[in-house]
Design a protein around this motif. Structure first.
Motif, PDB file in Angstrom:
ATOM      1  N   GLU A  31      24.485  35.487  -2.366  1.00  0.00           N
ATOM      2  CA  GLU A  31      23.982  36.278  -3.275  1.00  0.00           C
ATOM      3  C   GLU A  31      22.613  35.903  -3.797  1.00  0.00           C
ATOM      4  O   GLU A  31      21.686  36.484  -3.975  1.00  0.00           O
ATOM      5  N   ALA A  32      22.549  34.586  -4.221  1.00  0.00           N
ATOM      6  CA  ALA A  32      21.378  33.922  -4.522  1.00  0.00           C
ATOM      7  C   ALA A  32      20.030  34.216  -3.599  1.00  0.00           C
ATOM      8  O   ALA A  32      18.903  34.320  -3.924  1.00  0.00           O
ATOM      9  N   ALA A  33      20.316  33.827  -2.443  1.00  0.00           N
ATOM     10  CA  ALA A  33      19.233  34.271  -1.318  1.00  0.00           C
ATOM     11  C   ALA A  33      18.960  35.730  -1.269  1.00  0.00           C
ATOM     12  O   ALA A  33      17.805  35.914  -0.790  1.00  0.00           O
ATOM     13  N   ARG A  37      13.531  35.720  -5.545  1.00  0.00           N
ATOM     14  CA  ARG A  37      12.089  35.735  -4.605  1.00  0.00           C
ATOM     15  C   ARG A  37      11.643  34.197  -5.061  1.00  0.00           C
ATOM     16  O   ARG A  37      11.329  33.898  -6.223  1.00  0.00           O
ATOM     17  N   LEU A  38      11.221  33.708  -3.906  1.00  0.00           N
ATOM     18  CA  LEU A  38      10.508  32.247  -3.957  1.00  0.00           C
ATOM     19  C   LEU A  38       9.276  32.284  -3.539  1.00  0.00           C
ATOM     20  O   LEU A  38       8.591  33.255  -2.971  1.00  0.00           O
ATOM     21  N   SER A  39       8.375  31.242  -3.964  1.00  0.00           N
ATOM     22  CA  SER A  39       7.160  30.981  -3.025  1.00  0.00           C
ATOM     23  C   SER A  39       7.222  30.998  -1.678  1.00  0.00           C
ATOM     24  O   SER A  39       8.156  30.714  -1.198  1.00  0.00           O
ATOM     25  N   ALA A  43      13.512  28.463   0.216  1.00  0.00           N
ATOM     26  CA  ALA A  43      14.661  29.093   0.466  1.00  0.00           C
ATOM     27  C   ALA A  43      15.658  28.746  -0.734  1.00  0.00           C
ATOM     28  O   ALA A  43      15.508  27.597  -1.338  1.00  0.00           O
ATOM     29  N   ILE A  44      16.603  29.348  -1.026  1.00  0.00           N
ATOM     30  CA  ILE A  44      17.565  29.347  -2.154  1.00  0.00           C
ATOM     31  C   ILE A  44      19.152  29.459  -1.463  1.00  0.00           C
ATOM     32  O   ILE A  44      19.058  30.301  -0.695  1.00  0.00           O
TER      33      ILE A  44
END
Length: 401
Positions: A31-33, A37-39, A43-44
């Motif tokens: 769910e986090a991925a 939204r990341l730079s 990845a998260i």
């Protein structure tokens, strides 16, 4: 041939040759991925979840494992990842029934923990964890009750203590301040007020900081702190003092003054708060903030980039914005996110969003899927993020573009 068959064949061939290895699993699209939204290139993933006690601050132990406080749960826990798959193997409770544990850090074989009214330290002896009290008289849990601690480059113990009210001034000089102790809890003789007639003031390192939830040191030894300032001046005042260059013995303005403008402040300006309780205080005597953001952004945890990050990201400072409840206009609700601060010539020249997506547009962060709090770099060089609202800890790493 499917990827699974190829992996199986590789293992058989390796075994036949007398070579054994552990295949590194692909990141799970959780769910986090899907949400965050990341730079580019980052990845998260959820590292641990299901916490009900409000996960807050973290530290990395000499064993390389992650340690975490569960503030409302009254616990200190360890989150080992022994197989290095990016997920905690489980939750190991080291201490419980503590009074609102918050900041924690290892120092010389001891795990120091900041409670709302004391600082304790813990050490494992066999199968048990023994604890002892280092500072017994931290001002109590009324008002802003989180306490954060870190050891400085000088080996001294620094503890931030928030204000008792949202209006001030304080009845106890140890509130709205950062305190400084020797590791055993005694008063360092080089403290700026070590010989003050009021014994409570002798541990004060810096004053006028309403609620500095976290702080860190730059490569050159400067102490930088986040700061949550005055709340009662409307949606847009005062600007949030995201980074304060803390000065020993300095008064940093609250509740009398704030730093005007947004972004990097090189003018060393301060403005007065329009409040009759200022009693004519001269704001020119107050230390201004180094970097500001829109009011009520609520900056909390801070950390430098992880060693696994690319060089330009590794040299940046990261701050978790909790997203305050103090904004009335829905169009101006503050985001719960992580900001990256670009450092040039030892100054935070600008910031940009590093991670966002915990809330929906027009949603207050108190109602969001999560709210970031603490940041720490793990022994693997990745960044770990605690989420008190969602009851999770995330892992952010650089996957590559």
């Amino acid at each position: 041939m499917t990827p699974l068959h190829r992996l199986g064949l590789a293992i058989v061939l390796a075994a036949a040759c007398g070579v054994f290895f552990a295949a590194k699993p692909e990141p799970v699209t959780d769910e986090a991925a899907r949400r965050i939204r990341l730079s580019p290139g980052f990845a998260i993933q959820i590292f641990a979840e299901g916490f009900e006690g409000a996960p807050r601050m973290m530290t990395v132990g000499p064993d390389g494992h992650l340690y975490l406080t569960l503030m409302y749960g009254g616990q200190v826990v360890r989150l080992p990842d022994r197989n290095r798959d990016g997920r905690a193997d489980g939750v190991e409770v080291l201490a419980e029934h503590l009074e609102l544990p918050h900041g924690l850090e290892w120092h010389q074989g001891w795990l120091y923990v900041a409670l709302s009214n004391a600082v304790i330290r813990m050490q494992q002896k066999g199968a048990t964890w023994q604890r002892e009290t280092v500072v017994a008289d931290i001002p109590g849990p009324s008002g802003h009750f989180t306490r954060t601690l870190h050891f400085g480059p000088d080996g001294k113990l620094y503890v931030s203590v928030g204000s008792e009210t949202n209006f001030g001034p304080e009845r106890d000089p140890r509130r709205a301040a950062i305190l400084r102790y020797n590791p055993d809890g005694s008063v360092p003789q080089d403290n700026p007020f070590a010989r003050d007639p009021d014994p409570r003031r002798r541990v004060v390192w810096a004053e006028g900081l309403k609620n500095s939830v976290d702080f860190t040191w730059t490569g050159r030894g400067a102490l930088w702190a986040t700061h949550n300032g005055t709340d009662h001046l409307g949606d847009n005042l005062p600007p949030e003092e995201v980074i304060v260059a803390v000065q020993p013995g300095g008064f940093h303005g609250w509740p009398y003054c704030y730093t005007p403008g947004l972004g990097l402040n090189l003018k060393a300006e301060r403005s007065e708060v329009p409040d009759p309780r200022t009693d004519g205080f001269d704001c020119r005597k107050a230390v201004p903030a180094l970097f500001t953001a829109p009011a009520h952004s609520a900056p909390l945890g801070m950390a430098w980039g992880g060693s696994q990050f690319p060089l330009e990201y590794r040299q940046s400072l990261y701050i978790a914005y909790h997203g305050s409840l103090g904004v009335q206009n829905p169009e101006q609700y503050r985001d719960c996110k992580i900001e990256r601060f670009i450092i040039q010539n030892d100054l935070p020249v600008r910031s940009e969003v590093f991670a966002t997506g915990w809330r929906e547009p027009g949603q207050m962060c108190r109602d969001a899927w999560g709210r970031p709090v603490g940041l720490v770099v793990g022994s693997d060089g990745a960044m770990y993020v605690s989420d008190a609202k969602g009851g999770r800890v995330y892992r952010i790493w650089y996957r590559g573009k």
